[in-house]
Motif scaffolding. Structure first.
Motif, PDB file in Angstrom:
ATOM      1  N   MET A   1       0.844  -1.195   0.000  1.00 19.73           N
ATOM      2  CA  MET A   1       0.000   0.000   0.000  1.00 19.73           C
ATOM      3  C   MET A   1       0.881   1.248   0.000  1.00 19.73           C
ATOM      4  O   MET A   1       1.833   1.346   0.769  1.00 19.73           O
ATOM      5  N   ALA A   2       0.601   2.192  -0.873  1.00 22.63           N
ATOM      6  CA  ALA A   2       1.415   3.397  -1.020  1.00 22.63           C
ATOM      7  C   ALA A   2       1.299   4.318   0.186  1.00 22.63           C
ATOM      8  O   ALA A   2       0.269   4.347   0.872  1.00 22.63           O
ATOM      9  N   THR A   3       2.378   5.080   0.437  1.00 27.40           N
ATOM     10  CA  THR A   3       2.405   6.064   1.523  1.00 27.40           C
ATOM     11  C   THR A   3       2.614   7.452   0.934  1.00 27.40           C
ATOM     12  O   THR A   3       2.870   7.613  -0.273  1.00 27.40           O
ATOM     13  N   LEU A   4       2.555   8.467   1.794  1.00 29.25           N
ATOM     14  CA  LEU A   4       2.843   9.833   1.349  1.00 29.25           C
ATOM     15  C   LEU A   4       4.259   9.910   0.775  1.00 29.25           C
ATOM     16  O   LEU A   4       4.512  10.621  -0.207  1.00 29.25           O
ATOM     17  N   LYS A   5       5.181   9.171   1.406  1.00 27.80           N
ATOM     18  CA  LYS A   5       6.576   9.170   0.961  1.00 27.80           C
ATOM     19  C   LYS A   5       6.685   8.619  -0.459  1.00 27.80           C
ATOM     20  O   LYS A   5       7.465   9.132  -1.290  1.00 27.80           O
ATOM     21  N   ASP A   6       5.904   7.575  -0.773  1.00 27.00           N
ATOM     22  CA  ASP A   6       5.934   6.980  -2.109  1.00 27.00           C
ATOM     23  C   ASP A   6       5.451   7.975  -3.164  1.00 27.00           C
ATOM     24  O   ASP A   6       6.028   8.058  -4.259  1.00 27.00           O
ATOM     25  N   ILE A   7       4.409   8.699  -2.837  1.00 29.41           N
ATOM     26  CA  ILE A   7       3.867   9.697  -3.771  1.00 29.41           C
ATOM     27  C   ILE A   7       4.879  10.821  -3.979  1.00 29.41           C
ATOM     28  O   ILE A   7       5.117  11.269  -5.109  1.00 29.41           O
ATOM     29  N   ALA A   8       5.477  11.280  -2.879  1.00 27.00           N
ATOM     30  CA  ALA A   8       6.472  12.354  -2.958  1.00 27.00           C
ATOM     31  C   ALA A   8       7.661  11.933  -3.822  1.00 27.00           C
ATOM     32  O   ALA A   8       8.161  12.714  -4.641  1.00 27.00           O
ATOM     33  N   LYS A   9       8.117  10.674  -3.639  1.00 25.73           N
ATOM     34  CA  LYS A   9       9.242  10.164  -4.410  1.00 25.73           C
ATOM     35  C   LYS A   9       8.884  10.068  -5.890  1.00 25.73           C
ATOM     36  O   LYS A   9       9.703  10.401  -6.768  1.00 25.73           O
ATOM     37  N   GLU A  10       7.687   9.622  -6.164  1.00 23.71           N
ATOM     38  CA  GLU A  10       7.219   9.483  -7.555  1.00 23.71           C
ATOM     39  C   GLU A  10       7.222  10.822  -8.281  1.00 23.71           C
ATOM     40  O   GLU A  10       7.562  10.899  -9.466  1.00 23.71           O
ATOM     41  N   LEU A  11       6.843  11.897  -7.549  1.00 23.82           N
ATOM     42  CA  LEU A  11       6.707  13.220  -8.169  1.00 23.82           C
ATOM     43  C   LEU A  11       7.909  14.124  -7.914  1.00 23.82           C
ATOM     44  O   LEU A  11       7.929  15.266  -8.398  1.00 23.82           O
ATOM     45  N   ASN A  12       8.851  13.604  -7.098  1.00 26.25           N
ATOM     46  CA  ASN A  12      10.043  14.390  -6.761  1.00 26.25           C
ATOM     47  C   ASN A  12       9.663  15.717  -6.080  1.00 26.25           C
ATOM     48  O   ASN A  12      10.139  16.796  -6.453  1.00 26.25           O
ATOM     49  N   VAL A  13       8.782  15.612  -5.087  1.00 25.47           N
ATOM     50  CA  VAL A  13       8.368  16.773  -4.296  1.00 25.47           C
ATOM     51  C   VAL A  13       8.469  16.410  -2.814  1.00 25.47           C
ATOM     52  O   VAL A  13       8.699  15.243  -2.460  1.00 25.47           O
ATOM     53  N   ASN A  14       8.304  17.411  -1.944  1.00 27.16           N
ATOM     54  CA  ASN A  14       8.337  17.173  -0.502  1.00 27.16           C
ATOM     55  C   ASN A  14       7.078  16.450  -0.037  1.00 27.16           C
ATOM     56  O   ASN A  14       5.993  16.622  -0.610  1.00 27.16           O
ATOM     57  N   ILE A  15       7.229  15.669   1.041  1.00 26.24           N
ATOM     58  CA  ILE A  15       6.077  14.989   1.634  1.00 26.24           C
ATOM     59  C   ILE A  15       5.042  16.014   2.086  1.00 26.24           C
ATOM     60  O   ILE A  15       3.827  15.794   1.962  1.00 26.24           O
ATOM     61  N   SER A  16       5.493  17.143   2.615  1.00 30.49           N
ATOM     62  CA  SER A  16       4.565  18.186   3.087  1.00 30.49           C
ATOM     63  C   SER A  16       3.715  18.719   1.943  1.00 30.49           C
ATOM     64  O   SER A  16       2.535  19.039   2.125  1.00 30.49           O
ATOM     65  N   THR A  17       4.296  18.798   0.750  1.00 28.44           N
ATOM     66  CA  THR A  17       3.538  19.250  -0.426  1.00 28.44           C
ATOM     67  C   THR A  17       2.437  18.252  -0.762  1.00 28.44           C
ATOM     68  O   THR A  17       1.296  18.629  -1.062  1.00 28.44           O
ATOM     69  N   VAL A  18       2.782  16.961  -0.698  1.00 25.94           N
ATOM     70  CA  VAL A  18       1.796  15.908  -0.971  1.00 25.94           C
ATOM     71  C   VAL A  18       0.665  15.970   0.050  1.00 25.94           C
ATOM     72  O   VAL A  18      -0.517  15.906  -0.306  1.00 25.94           O
ATOM     73  N   SER A  19       1.023  16.120   1.321  1.00 27.44           N
ATOM     74  CA  SER A  19       0.025  16.166   2.385  1.00 27.44           C
ATOM     75  C   SER A  19      -0.921  17.348   2.195  1.00 27.44           C
ATOM     76  O   SER A  19      -2.147  17.204   2.303  1.00 27.44           O
ATOM     77  N   ARG A  20      -0.347  18.523   1.894  1.00 26.99           N
ATOM     78  CA  ARG A  20      -1.183  19.719   1.694  1.00 26.99           C
ATOM     79  C   ARG A  20      -2.102  19.550   0.480  1.00 26.99           C
ATOM     80  O   ARG A  20      -3.265  19.947   0.511  1.00 26.99           O
ATOM     81  N   ALA A  21      -1.558  18.961  -0.576  1.00 20.67           N
ATOM     82  CA  ALA A  21      -2.363  18.766  -1.791  1.00 20.67           C
ATOM     83  C   ALA A  21      -3.545  17.837  -1.535  1.00 20.67           C
ATOM     84  O   ALA A  21      -4.667  18.087  -1.987  1.00 20.67           O
ATOM     85  N   LEU A  22      -3.305  16.759  -0.807  1.00 18.28           N
ATOM     86  CA  LEU A  22      -4.380  15.800  -0.516  1.00 18.28           C
ATOM     87  C   LEU A  22      -5.403  16.361   0.451  1.00 18.28           C
ATOM     88  O   LEU A  22      -6.547  15.897   0.494  1.00 18.28           O
ATOM     89  N   ASN A  23      -4.994  17.379   1.233  1.00 18.23           N
ATOM     90  CA  ASN A  23      -5.924  18.032   2.156  1.00 18.23           C
ATOM     91  C   ASN A  23      -6.519  19.302   1.575  1.00 18.23           C
ATOM     92  O   ASN A  23      -7.143  20.091   2.291  1.00 18.23           O
ATOM     93  N   ASP A  24      -6.301  19.501   0.249  1.00 21.34           N
ATOM     94  CA  ASP A  24      -6.892  20.631  -0.482  1.00 21.34           C
ATOM     95  C   ASP A  24      -6.477  21.976   0.110  1.00 21.34           C
ATOM     96  O   ASP A  24      -7.283  22.904   0.206  1.00 21.34           O
ATOM     97  N   SER A  25      -5.208  22.078   0.508  1.00 20.22           N
ATOM     98  CA  SER A  25      -4.704  23.319   1.097  1.00 20.22           C
ATOM     99  C   SER A  25      -4.542  24.410   0.050  1.00 20.22           C
ATOM    100  O   SER A  25      -4.158  24.150  -1.104  1.00 20.22           O
ATOM    101  N   ASN A  26      -4.800  25.655   0.448  1.00 22.64           N
ATOM    102  CA  ASN A  26      -4.638  26.804  -0.441  1.00 22.64           C
ATOM    103  C   ASN A  26      -3.161  27.106  -0.711  1.00 22.64           C
ATOM    104  O   ASN A  26      -2.838  27.920  -1.583  1.00 22.64           O
ATOM    105  N   GLU A  27      -2.280  26.467   0.046  1.00 25.92           N
ATOM    106  CA  GLU A  27      -0.841  26.691  -0.119  1.00 25.92           C
ATOM    107  C   GLU A  27      -0.276  25.934  -1.326  1.00 25.92           C
ATOM    108  O   GLU A  27       0.899  26.113  -1.675  1.00 25.92           O
ATOM    109  N   VAL A  28      -1.103  25.105  -1.945  1.00 22.58           N
ATOM    110  CA  VAL A  28      -0.662  24.320  -3.098  1.00 22.58           C
ATOM    111  C   VAL A  28      -1.526  24.696  -4.300  1.00 22.58           C
ATOM    112  O   VAL A  28      -2.754  24.810  -4.187  1.00 22.58           O
ATOM    113  N   GLY A  29      -0.886  24.893  -5.453  1.00 23.17           N
ATOM    114  CA  GLY A  29      -1.613  25.263  -6.658  1.00 23.17           C
ATOM    115  C   GLY A  29      -2.509  24.158  -7.170  1.00 23.17           C
ATOM    116  O   GLY A  29      -2.286  22.975  -6.899  1.00 23.17           O
TER     117      GLY A  29
END
Length: 332
Positions: A1-29
């Protein structure tokens, strides 16, 4: 089962960016959000709801309380609730009360302690539950929705079905066909809700429900309908039409009528309530009052989700929906 770390590695971004994106944060485009969400779906990422609950975040989980799951009616209610919650990316847990108020209280407290985001309580709710509602609101701050409410809760959201209207429609239809003498079969649980409205509907047509034509017992579902109709058929005089308190009851009553050698609707008409799946496929398809379950759940879930996701939303919604009379072969 994939984790936040797996998604971040796949996209070459920070884990915090992935977390904010999945939580629909305004800090992410929006473009990044879409890319993260698509990748999460492709990698079959499932959020850790327990961890989210520990840090006070939304669990995307709703508690659902129903009185039973034996009847086709409440099975359909649960199915529609699941469909609507899934559209909003929520899941649910449920408990059944067997129409016992102490079980309502048990599940209200249990679900709140397990940090569900909101609670739906469907079907008849006892008046003494209101105190527990108030406690849940003040201690756990969980929004509560009463679905298919039979009594009013001024301080809580509810969606109710206008049972009175549905029964009036059925009586009005049969009276227009020349029916003047009515009977009733039901169990003790459902009859407290059905009989008063039935009597009112008859009275508005200058008719009454004779005591000898009312058969109520403790047995439920098809057995209850069969036994009560046998009692009714044992009398010298019979009503021209019978209201069975719900469709399962009507199916048992129809068996008793058939065994007595009587014809439906030539000798006696019968109608029910709920429009369960089986009602259309009896040897004489059943006339019934159909509650708008799909519409009720759509409105109810939308109301609850709005409360969950907008913490400052204080508007209380009280909604009443009208059922529909479906005329089939069992009535004239």
């Amino acid at each position: 089962m994939a984790t936040l770390k797996d998604i971040a590695k796949e996209l070459n971004v920070n884990i915090s960016t992935v977390s904010r994106a999945l939580n629909d944060s305004n800090e992410v485009g929006d473009e990044t959000k879409k890319l993260v969400q698509e990748t999460a779906k492709r990698l079959h990422y499932v959020p850790n709801l327990s961890a989210r609950a520990l840090v006070g975040k939304s669990t995307k989980l709703v508690g659902v309380i129903v009185p039973e799951i034996r009847s086709n009616h409440y099975v359909r209610v649960i199915n529609h609730i699941e469909t609507e919650l899934k559209k909003h990316h929520y899941s649910f847990i449920f408990g059944k009360t067997n129409f016992k108020p102490e079980n309502d209280i048990y599940y209200l407290n249990l679900f709140s302690q397990r940090k569900v985001d909101g609670i739906i309580i469907a079907g008849p709710v006892f008046k003494n539950i209101k105190k527990t509602f108030d406690e849940i609101q003040s201690i756990y701050h969980r929004p509560i929705l009463v679905m298919e409410a039979y009594i009013e809760y001024p301080n809580y959201d509810y969606v109710q079905i206008d049972n009175e209207y549905g029964i009036e429609e059925a009586v009005r239809h049969l009276v227009s066909k020349g029916i003047r003498v009515f009977g009733y079969v039901g169990d003790k649980l459902s009859s407290t809700m059905r009989v008063p409205y039935f009597k009112e509907a008859l009275a508005s047509n200058s008719l009454s429900l004779k005591k000898e034509f009312i058969k109520i017992g403790s047995e439920r579902f098809e057995l209850g309908g069969y036994m009560r109709m046998k009692e009714l058929l044992g009398q010298k005089k019979l009503p021209e039409a019978v209201f069975a308190s719900y469709d399962h009851m009507a199916l048992g009553a129809m068996k008793a009528i058939h065994e007595a050698g009587l014809k439906i609707p030539k000798d006696i008409s019968i109608f029910g309530y709920d429009n369960i799946n089986e009602s259309e496929y009896m040897y004489k398809s059943l006339t019934t009052i159909a509650p708008p379950i799909e519409e009720m759940t759509k409105i109810g879930i939308s109301t609850l989700i709005e409360k969950i996701e907008n913490d400052g939303e204080k508007t209380i919604r009280h909604i009443s929906l009208k059922p529909k009379l479906i005329v089939r072969e069992s009535t004239i």
